[in-house]
Scaffold this motif. Structure first.
Motif, PDB file in Angstrom:
ATOM      1  N   SER A   1       0.733  -1.081   0.116  1.00 56.47           N
ATOM      2  CA  SER A   1      -0.008  -0.049   0.024  1.00 56.47           C
ATOM      3  C   SER A   1       0.960   1.333   0.082  1.00 56.47           C
ATOM      4  O   SER A   1       0.473   2.392  -0.643  1.00 56.47           O
ATOM      5  CB  SER A   1      -0.837  -0.052   1.196  1.00 56.47           C
ATOM      6  OG  SER A   1      -0.357  -0.069   2.413  1.00 56.47           O
ATOM      7  N   THR A   2       1.834   1.388   0.367  1.00 54.64           N
ATOM      8  CA  THR A   2       2.971   2.540   0.379  1.00 54.64           C
ATOM      9  C   THR A   2       3.339   2.620  -0.808  1.00 54.64           C
ATOM     10  O   THR A   2       3.242   3.842  -1.238  1.00 54.64           O
ATOM     11  CB  THR A   2       4.302   2.302   1.474  1.00 54.64           C
ATOM     12  OG1 THR A   2       3.560   1.977   3.027  1.00 54.64           O
ATOM     13  CG2 THR A   2       5.011   3.506   1.519  1.00 54.64           C
ATOM     14  N   GLU A   3       3.584   1.748  -1.570  1.00 49.83           N
ATOM     15  CA  GLU A   3       4.066   1.791  -2.823  1.00 49.83           C
ATOM     16  C   GLU A   3       2.812   2.287  -3.920  1.00 49.83           C
ATOM     17  O   GLU A   3       3.264   3.127  -4.765  1.00 49.83           O
ATOM     18  CB  GLU A   3       4.678   0.445  -3.501  1.00 49.83           C
ATOM     19  CG  GLU A   3       5.932   0.132  -2.908  1.00 49.83           C
ATOM     20  CD  GLU A   3       6.952   1.423  -3.144  1.00 49.83           C
ATOM     21  OE1 GLU A   3       7.235   2.078  -3.963  1.00 49.83           O
ATOM     22  OE2 GLU A   3       7.416   1.452  -1.920  1.00 49.83           O
ATOM     23  N   CYS A   4       1.603   2.073  -3.405  1.00 47.37           N
ATOM     24  CA  CYS A   4       0.545   2.525  -4.105  1.00 47.37           C
ATOM     25  C   CYS A   4       0.273   4.012  -3.751  1.00 47.37           C
ATOM     26  O   CYS A   4       0.006   4.839  -4.497  1.00 47.37           O
ATOM     27  CB  CYS A   4      -0.673   1.437  -3.688  1.00 47.37           C
ATOM     28  SG  CYS A   4      -1.907   1.446  -4.655  1.00 47.37           S
ATOM     29  N   VAL A   5       0.576   4.232  -2.529  1.00 46.93           N
ATOM     30  CA  VAL A   5       0.317   5.683  -2.387  1.00 46.93           C
ATOM     31  C   VAL A   5       1.500   6.530  -3.278  1.00 46.93           C
ATOM     32  O   VAL A   5       1.276   7.514  -3.755  1.00 46.93           O
ATOM     33  CB  VAL A   5       0.885   6.095  -0.667  1.00 46.93           C
ATOM     34  CG1 VAL A   5       0.985   7.558  -0.607  1.00 46.93           C
ATOM     35  CG2 VAL A   5      -0.149   5.333   0.081  1.00 46.93           C
ATOM     36  N   ARG A   6       2.768   5.915  -2.977  1.00 44.62           N
ATOM     37  CA  ARG A   6       3.802   6.729  -3.925  1.00 44.62           C
ATOM     38  C   ARG A   6       3.451   6.815  -5.338  1.00 44.62           C
ATOM     39  O   ARG A   6       3.567   7.987  -5.874  1.00 44.62           O
ATOM     40  CB  ARG A   6       5.190   5.749  -3.809  1.00 44.62           C
ATOM     41  CG  ARG A   6       6.445   6.405  -4.283  1.00 44.62           C
ATOM     42  CD  ARG A   6       7.520   5.507  -4.017  1.00 44.62           C
ATOM     43  NE  ARG A   6       7.818   4.826  -2.704  1.00 44.62           N
ATOM     44  CZ  ARG A   6       8.123   5.400  -1.686  1.00 44.62           C
ATOM     45  NH1 ARG A   6       8.712   6.957  -1.917  1.00 44.62           N
ATOM     46  NH2 ARG A   6       8.307   4.853  -0.453  1.00 44.62           N
ATOM     47  N   LYS A   7       2.918   5.626  -5.939  1.00 42.22           N
ATOM     48  CA  LYS A   7       2.495   5.846  -7.279  1.00 42.22           C
ATOM     49  C   LYS A   7       1.115   6.822  -7.442  1.00 42.22           C
ATOM     50  O   LYS A   7       1.319   7.671  -8.539  1.00 42.22           O
ATOM     51  CB  LYS A   7       1.820   4.650  -7.975  1.00 42.22           C
ATOM     52  CG  LYS A   7       3.132   3.516  -8.280  1.00 42.22           C
ATOM     53  CD  LYS A   7       2.529   2.375  -9.000  1.00 42.22           C
ATOM     54  CE  LYS A   7       3.514   1.313  -8.681  1.00 42.22           C
ATOM     55  NZ  LYS A   7       2.958  -0.043  -8.670  1.00 42.22           N
TER      56      LYS A   7
ATOM     57  N   ILE B   1      -4.855   9.525   1.504  1.00 44.15           N
ATOM     58  CA  ILE B   1      -5.067   9.081   3.007  1.00 44.15           C
ATOM     59  C   ILE B   1      -4.318   7.652   2.905  1.00 44.15           C
ATOM     60  O   ILE B   1      -4.779   6.949   2.511  1.00 44.15           O
ATOM     61  CB  ILE B   1      -6.442   8.679   3.614  1.00 44.15           C
ATOM     62  CG1 ILE B   1      -7.232  10.165   3.512  1.00 44.15           C
ATOM     63  CG2 ILE B   1      -6.537   8.461   4.846  1.00 44.15           C
ATOM     64  CD1 ILE B   1      -7.848  10.692   2.451  1.00 44.15           C
ATOM     65  N   GLY B   2      -3.174   7.555   3.462  1.00 41.40           N
ATOM     66  CA  GLY B   2      -2.422   6.266   3.582  1.00 41.40           C
ATOM     67  C   GLY B   2      -2.744   5.372   4.450  1.00 41.40           C
ATOM     68  O   GLY B   2      -2.860   5.809   5.463  1.00 41.40           O
ATOM     69  N   CYS B   3      -3.071   4.126   4.193  1.00 45.07           N
ATOM     70  CA  CYS B   3      -3.709   3.135   4.744  1.00 45.07           C
ATOM     71  C   CYS B   3      -3.083   1.678   4.674  1.00 45.07           C
ATOM     72  O   CYS B   3      -3.165   1.372   3.416  1.00 45.07           O
ATOM     73  CB  CYS B   3      -5.251   3.291   5.040  1.00 45.07           C
ATOM     74  SG  CYS B   3      -5.775   1.996   6.039  1.00 45.07           S
ATOM     75  N   GLY B   4      -2.382   0.917   5.712  1.00 47.37           N
ATOM     76  CA  GLY B   4      -2.150  -0.356   5.176  1.00 47.37           C
ATOM     77  C   GLY B   4      -1.017  -0.673   6.223  1.00 47.37           C
ATOM     78  O   GLY B   4      -0.045  -0.128   5.907  1.00 47.37           O
ATOM     79  N   GLY B   5      -1.163  -1.395   7.089  1.00 46.91           N
ATOM     80  CA  GLY B   5       0.196  -2.130   7.785  1.00 46.91           C
ATOM     81  C   GLY B   5       0.802  -1.133   8.631  1.00 46.91           C
ATOM     82  O   GLY B   5       1.799  -1.258   9.392  1.00 46.91           O
ATOM     83  N   VAL B   6       0.032  -0.091   9.083  1.00 48.50           N
ATOM     84  CA  VAL B   6       0.786   1.059  10.062  1.00 48.50           C
ATOM     85  C   VAL B   6       0.904   0.677  11.497  1.00 48.50           C
ATOM     86  O   VAL B   6      -0.216   0.409  11.995  1.00 48.50           O
ATOM     87  CB  VAL B   6       0.089   2.481  10.015  1.00 48.50           C
ATOM     88  CG1 VAL B   6       0.934   3.423  11.050  1.00 48.50           C
ATOM     89  CG2 VAL B   6       0.391   3.101   8.371  1.00 48.50           C
TER      90      VAL B   6
ATOM     91  N   GLN C   1      -4.191   6.250   8.191  1.00 47.79           N
ATOM     92  CA  GLN C   1      -5.275   5.531   8.936  1.00 47.79           C
ATOM     93  C   GLN C   1      -4.438   4.017   9.395  1.00 47.79           C
ATOM     94  O   GLN C   1      -3.623   3.553   8.568  1.00 47.79           O
ATOM     95  CB  GLN C   1      -6.490   5.187   8.182  1.00 47.79           C
ATOM     96  CG  GLN C   1      -7.192   6.395   8.006  1.00 47.79           C
ATOM     97  CD  GLN C   1      -8.610   6.026   7.052  1.00 47.79           C
ATOM     98  OE1 GLN C   1      -8.084   5.185   6.273  1.00 47.79           O
ATOM     99  NE2 GLN C   1      -9.501   6.670   7.505  1.00 47.79           N
ATOM    100  N   LEU C   2      -5.114   3.367  10.358  1.00 44.84           N
ATOM    101  CA  LEU C   2      -4.701   2.108  10.797  1.00 44.84           C
ATOM    102  C   LEU C   2      -5.939   1.339  11.495  1.00 44.84           C
ATOM    103  O   LEU C   2      -6.876   1.953  11.881  1.00 44.84           O
ATOM    104  CB  LEU C   2      -3.484   2.338  11.808  1.00 44.84           C
ATOM    105  CG  LEU C   2      -3.677   2.869  12.984  1.00 44.84           C
ATOM    106  CD1 LEU C   2      -4.240   2.106  14.157  1.00 44.84           C
ATOM    107  CD2 LEU C   2      -2.174   3.365  13.524  1.00 44.84           C
ATOM    108  N   TYR C   3      -5.790   0.136  11.222  1.00 44.77           N
ATOM    109  CA  TYR C   3      -6.783  -0.631  12.062  1.00 44.77           C
ATOM    110  C   TYR C   3      -6.113  -2.234  12.509  1.00 44.77           C
ATOM    111  O   TYR C   3      -6.133  -2.304  13.643  1.00 44.77           O
ATOM    112  CB  TYR C   3      -8.098  -1.243  11.174  1.00 44.77           C
ATOM    113  CG  TYR C   3      -8.868  -2.001  11.752  1.00 44.77           C
ATOM    114  CD1 TYR C   3      -8.887  -2.632  12.830  1.00 44.77           C
ATOM    115  CD2 TYR C   3      -9.990  -2.297  10.832  1.00 44.77           C
ATOM    116  CE1 TYR C   3      -9.983  -3.480  13.518  1.00 44.77           C
ATOM    117  CE2 TYR C   3     -10.905  -3.268  11.593  1.00 44.77           C
ATOM    118  CZ  TYR C   3     -10.856  -3.945  12.455  1.00 44.77           C
ATOM    119  OH  TYR C   3     -11.765  -4.807  13.159  1.00 44.77           O
TER     120      TYR C   3
END
Ligand SMILES: Cc1cc2nc3c(=O)[nH]c(=O)nc-3n(C[C@H](O)[C@H](O)[C@H](O)COP(=O)(O)O)c2cc1C
Length: 364
Positions: A275-281, A293-298, A316-318
């Motif tokens: 997901s971080t790579e997806c944010v970057r792209k 809004i970056g979300c995934g594995g934080v 975000q995180l869950y």
């Protein structure tokens, strides 16, 4: 948390965590409530006390809105996904911990109390809302399993919640509702967004219109991301932000847990890089024009910082709540503030997309 994991299954511990929060089980003081000047910033014409938020799926039915908004220490909270008609979701078991991988696989399938009941809870909570110190508040909208024309379901969600929230999310990326993710295709997305935009305009809420976000999957290929970037940056669709990302249907080779074979969306540590790579792209494809809004594995400050440097304005995180409980919120904020200071950033906004600027400098 290891004791909870030993004796209580994934769904029951989720239910008890929401219940405990709704009964006022979140501490009214302590580390989670500590705020840092480096993390306070302005976006969408309002002040955020910090950029760390609760992702959708924890409080699906809006049962713990007031304690989450007031006492959790999150800068933003999101309830949902909410469907128009109440529905039970998939059969149990449908939530699985991947202990060795610090991941979760879920196939809830949008179990929801439906817009009527959830709207009542939201309205009750909003009656108490008296302070800007409370979290920025969003409702994540889904569709019923049997609805054929999905845009009608999103319109219902908009009509029920637009007057009572700070932001709305069009969730077109959960992997557990058949056909949902195909709405990320350009032509379907354009139709959906035009339709939703006209419903929002009809509300005549323009003075205080909620922000509208789109939530996407981390499994999209480059061309699909390009299409989405084109659509969300087109002002006529009224998209204010993009949540990157939902759970993944991929199964990285590194997974150790035997639960990796379960069907559903994978979240937590194994989705972090994807997901971080997806944010970057997305940040590159949109030239940083639209808040991400970056979300995934934080799970710590470094994870949040990486998402911000890759282009996220909010995080975000869950799943890390499953492994660390609520103290993770205070930890992420404390570590993030420290990392910003160490790198000479006075404020978190200065770090948004920092990696891209370094790359540009290097290319010169
Ligand atoms: C048990 C569970 C239920 C979820 N339910 C929803 C949901 O209803 N709607 C949604 O948009 N995302 C849902 N998500 C996805 C999260 O909001 C988030 O996008 C994803 O889990 C990645 O973040 P994380 O690794 O911090 O958990 C759910 C995630 C989990 C683990």
């Amino acid at each position: 948390m290891p004791i909870v994991h030993k004796f209580i299954d994934g769904e029951d511990s989720h239910k008890w965590a929401v219940r405990a929060a709704s009964w006022g089980g979140l501490p009214k003081w302590g580390w989670n409530k500590q705020e840092y000047p480096e993390l306070k910033f302005e976006l969408f014409g309002r002040t955020f006390k910090n950029p760390i938020g609760l992702a959708a799926g924890f409080d699906k039915d809006g049962e713990a809105i007031v304690p989450l908004a007031k006492d959790s220490g999150f800068g933003l909270i999101e309830i949902g996904s909410v469907t128009p008609i109440p529905q039970p979701g998939n059969s149990k078991p449908r939530v699985f911990r991947l202990l060795e991988d610090e991941g979760v696989i879920n196939r809830y399938g949008f179990n929801s109390d439906g817009v009527g009941k959830v709207q009542q809870r939201v309205r009750n909570a909003r009656d108490y809302w008296n302070s800007q110190d409370w979290a920025y508040f969003g409702v994540n909208l889904g569709k019923n399993k049997l609805t054929e024309d999905a845009k009608l379901d999103y319109e219902i969600g908009v009509n029920y919640f637009a007057s009572y929230c700070d932001y709305l999310v069009l969730n077109v990326s959960s992997p557990n509702t058949p056909g949902l993710r195909s709405m990320q295709k350009k032509s379907d997305l354009e139709k959906l967004l035009s339709y939703v935009k006209s419903s929002l305009d009809l509300h005549r809420l323009n003075e205080k219109r909620p922000q509208l976000f789109l939530k996407i999957a981390p499994d999209l290929i480059e061309n699909e991301l390009k299409d989405i970037a084109q659509v969300v940056t087109n002002k006529k669709y009224g998209i204010d932000g993009i949540i990157v990302s939902n759970t993944t249907i991929s199964r990285p080779d590194s997974l150790q847990s035997e639960n990796k074979a379960e069907t559903g969306g994978l979240s937590g540590a194994p989705v972090k890089e994807i997901s971080t790579e997806c944010v970057r792209k997305m940040y590159s494809l949109t030239n940083g024009q639209i808040p991400i809004i970056g979300c995934g594995g934080v799970a710590n400050g470094k994870d949040a910082y990486e998402k911000i440097r890759a282009g996220a304005s909010l995080v975000q995180l869950y799943s890390s709540l499953v492994y660390q409980g609520f103290p993770v919120i205070g930890k992420v904020k404390r570590e993030l503030a420290e990392l910003l200071k160490n790198d000479g950033f006075d404020n978190v906004t200065d770090a948004i997309g920092a990696d891209h600027r370094i790359n540009q400098e290097n290319r010169k």
